[in-house]
Enzyme design. Structure first.
Site, PDB file in Angstrom:
ATOM      1  N   SER A  50       0.919  -1.229   0.105  1.00 37.23           N
ATOM      2  CA  SER A  50      -0.020   0.087   0.028  1.00 37.23           C
ATOM      3  C   SER A  50       0.886   1.428  -0.102  1.00 37.23           C
ATOM      4  CB  SER A  50      -1.124   0.010   1.221  1.00 37.23           C
ATOM      5  OG  SER A  50      -1.838   1.128   1.215  1.00 37.23           O
ATOM      6  N   THR A 190      -0.688   2.403   4.945  1.00 39.00           N
ATOM      7  CA  THR A 190       0.116   3.649   4.678  1.00 39.00           C
ATOM      8  C   THR A 190       1.084   3.786   5.897  1.00 39.00           C
ATOM      9  OG1 THR A 190      -1.569   4.808   3.807  1.00 39.00           O
ATOM     10  CG2 THR A 190      -0.321   6.183   5.019  1.00 39.00           C
ATOM     11  N   THR A 208       1.787   6.947   0.857  1.00 42.41           N
ATOM     12  CA  THR A 208       0.917   5.854   0.554  1.00 42.41           C
ATOM     13  C   THR A 208       0.633   5.694  -1.008  1.00 42.41           C
ATOM     14  OG1 THR A 208      -1.381   5.101   1.081  1.00 42.41           O
ATOM     15  CG2 THR A 208      -1.095   7.568   0.610  1.00 42.41           C
ATOM     16  N   ARG A 218      -8.108   9.673  -7.266  1.00 41.21           N
ATOM     17  CA  ARG A 218      -8.543  10.069  -5.800  1.00 41.21           C
ATOM     18  C   ARG A 218      -7.243   9.889  -5.008  1.00 41.21           C
ATOM     19  NH1 ARG A 218      -6.511   7.348  -1.005  1.00 41.21           N
ATOM     20  NH2 ARG A 218      -8.752   7.102   0.452  1.00 41.21           N
ATOM     21  N   VAL A 219      -7.466  11.041  -4.204  1.00 41.78           N
ATOM     22  CA  VAL A 219      -6.474  11.327  -3.183  1.00 41.78           C
ATOM     23  C   VAL A 219      -6.992  11.166  -1.639  1.00 41.78           C
ATOM     24  CG1 VAL A 219      -4.774  13.207  -2.189  1.00 41.78           C
ATOM     25  CG2 VAL A 219      -5.075  12.948  -4.684  1.00 41.78           C
ATOM     26  N   GLY A 220      -6.367  10.663  -0.848  1.00 43.82           N
ATOM     27  CA  GLY A 220      -7.186  10.586   0.531  1.00 43.82           C
ATOM     28  C   GLY A 220      -6.406  11.520   1.373  1.00 43.82           C
ATOM     29  N   THR A 241      -3.566   6.572   9.423  1.00 44.32           N
ATOM     30  CA  THR A 241      -3.724   5.515   8.516  1.00 44.32           C
ATOM     31  C   THR A 241      -5.055   5.061   8.453  1.00 44.32           C
ATOM     32  OG1 THR A 241      -2.902   3.476   7.512  1.00 44.32           O
ATOM     33  CG2 THR A 241      -2.976   3.644  10.140  1.00 44.32           C
TER      34      THR A 241
HETATM   35  N1  ASP Z   1      -5.174   6.623   4.517  1.00 49.04           N
HETATM   36  C1  ASP Z   1      -4.660   6.200   3.092  1.00 49.04           C
HETATM   37  C2  ASP Z   1      -5.602   6.594   1.946  1.00 49.04           C
HETATM   38  O1  ASP Z   1      -6.884   6.860   2.325  1.00 49.04           O
HETATM   39  C3  ASP Z   1      -4.678   4.809   3.033  1.00 49.04           C
HETATM   40  C4  ASP Z   1      -4.545   3.916   4.183  1.00 49.04           C
HETATM   41  O2  ASP Z   1      -3.801   4.205   4.995  1.00 49.04           O
HETATM   42  O3  ASP Z   1      -4.970   2.620   4.258  1.00 49.04           O
HETATM   43  O4  ASP Z   1      -5.120   7.049   0.910  1.00 49.04           O
END
Ligand code: ASP
Length: 339
Positions: A50, A190, A208, A218-220, A241
């Site tokens: 990831s 992440t 990540t 998409r951006v988280g 995360t």
């Molecule tokens: N927080 C990260 C995101 O949403 C992914 C993760 O930690 O699972 O991009």
């Protein structure tokens, strides 16, 4: 001196960074070098799927990477949507140190990295490609989407688990067996890393590849200052995360640091952040979130929404993976809204 990172694989990342803290080069900022090195380790490890190389691609089969770095509100940098460079935190550090800006995104972020002399890299590993092809064969359901139109003709089941194990036995993290409760969250791994060095400087980094098979673009939370990472040297630091969309809606990392500003301990701050998620959203079984919080004296704590999260620690007493001090929903069978 201490480095803390999200998840068990953080043990390996912390170790890679430890030398930067205990044997700093002259004129360096050891805490900053350490978080960059820890994230770079995770980026380069193909078995951490990831983050960086080995990260699972988006719904079109292309990997994109996000990350940020932070020393203070006045010193932070971020990139999102890198497709040609392996180390988002290193590119983000260049944004912080060499531009007047905080965040660069998309092809221009890759172009900036090129202009900084940073080499390009292939991001899609053979294993990640194989997992993507398997996902396509199994129907290509877009992870965490609520809109079947995003995967035309491919169906939609938001609760369906995604098999991201590549048929392996889970012997991928920390040089040992990944505990089964953590293995289920491998799509949430992440790396968020916080470090405090011998001069008391706090730094944070977050890297990540986002959620697997995401809608392209998409951006988280991870590269967004205040969501996946926040550092205020007067108060402390926090990183997150898990399901980015849950973390972003509550400004998770900022919330945790603000709790400390008002007097909360790291544990109370982390607990407040996950409790806010638990009380804000209708939760689904694939939702997970965790916060790792460090006070400016280097004390730290973590909290998670569900069981299975661990924090990796490296300090003078050695390396260890520790359970979160608070789990908001200890019963894994609970999937509905919580009060
Ligand atoms: N927080 C990260 C995101 O949403 C992914 C993760 O930690 O699972 O991009």
């Amino acid at each position: 001196m201490r480095i803390v990172s999200t998840w068990s694989f953080g043990l390996r990342a912390n170790e890679a960074a430890w030398q930067k803290v205990i044997e700093p080069s002259p004129g360096s900022t050891p805490a900053l070098d350490a978080v960059e090195a820890a994230c770079a380790y995770a980026d380069a490890a193909a078995d951490i799927d990831s983050v960086g190389y080995g990260g699972l691609p988006d719904a079109t089969g292309r990997v994109s990477l996000d990350g940020c770095v932070m020393l203070s509100p006045a010193r932070c940098g971020s990139v999102a949507g890198l497709r040609r460079h392996l180390h988002p935190v290193s590119v983000a550090r260049r944004v912080m140190e060499r531009t007047a800006h905080v965040m660069l995104v998309g092809p221009d972020a890759d172009l900036f990295a090129n202009q900084q002399g940073m080499g390009e890299a292939e991001l899609l590993s053979p294993e990640a490609r194989a997992t993507y092809e398997k996902w396509l064969r199994e129907g290509g359901v877009v992870d965490q989407s609520r809109d079947a139109s995003l995967a035309p003709g491919l169906g939609f089941d938001p609760l369906r688990p995604i098999d991201r194990r590549h048929g392996s036995d889970g012997r991928l993290f920390g040089g040992g067996e990944l505990p089964p409760d953590e293995a289920q969250w491998r799509h949430h791994d992440t790396i968020g890393c916080l470090a405090i060095d011998g001069t008391g400087v706090l730094a944070g980094g977050c890297s990540t590849s986002g959620t697997p098979f995401k809608v392209p673009g998409r951006v988280g939370d991870s590269p967004i200052i205040g969501h996946g990472l926040y550092v205020d040297p007067a108060v402390g630091a926090a990183t997150a995360t898990g399901t980015g969309e849950l973390i972003m809606g509550i400004c998770g990392a900022f919330l945790a640091v603000e709790c400390m500003r008002r007097g909360a301990s790291p544990l109370d701050a982390a607990r407040e952040a996950v409790a806010r998620i638990a009380s804000t959203y209708p939760l689904e079984s694939h939702h997970q979130a965790a916060f790792l919080v460090m006070a400016r004296d280097g004390s730290f704590a973590s909290a998670s929404l569900r069981p299975g999260y661990r924090t990796s620690v490296r300090d003078a007493s050695g390396a260890r993976a520790v359970e979160p001090e608070f789990v908001a929903i200890p019963d894994p069978s609970v999937t509905g809204p919580t009060a």
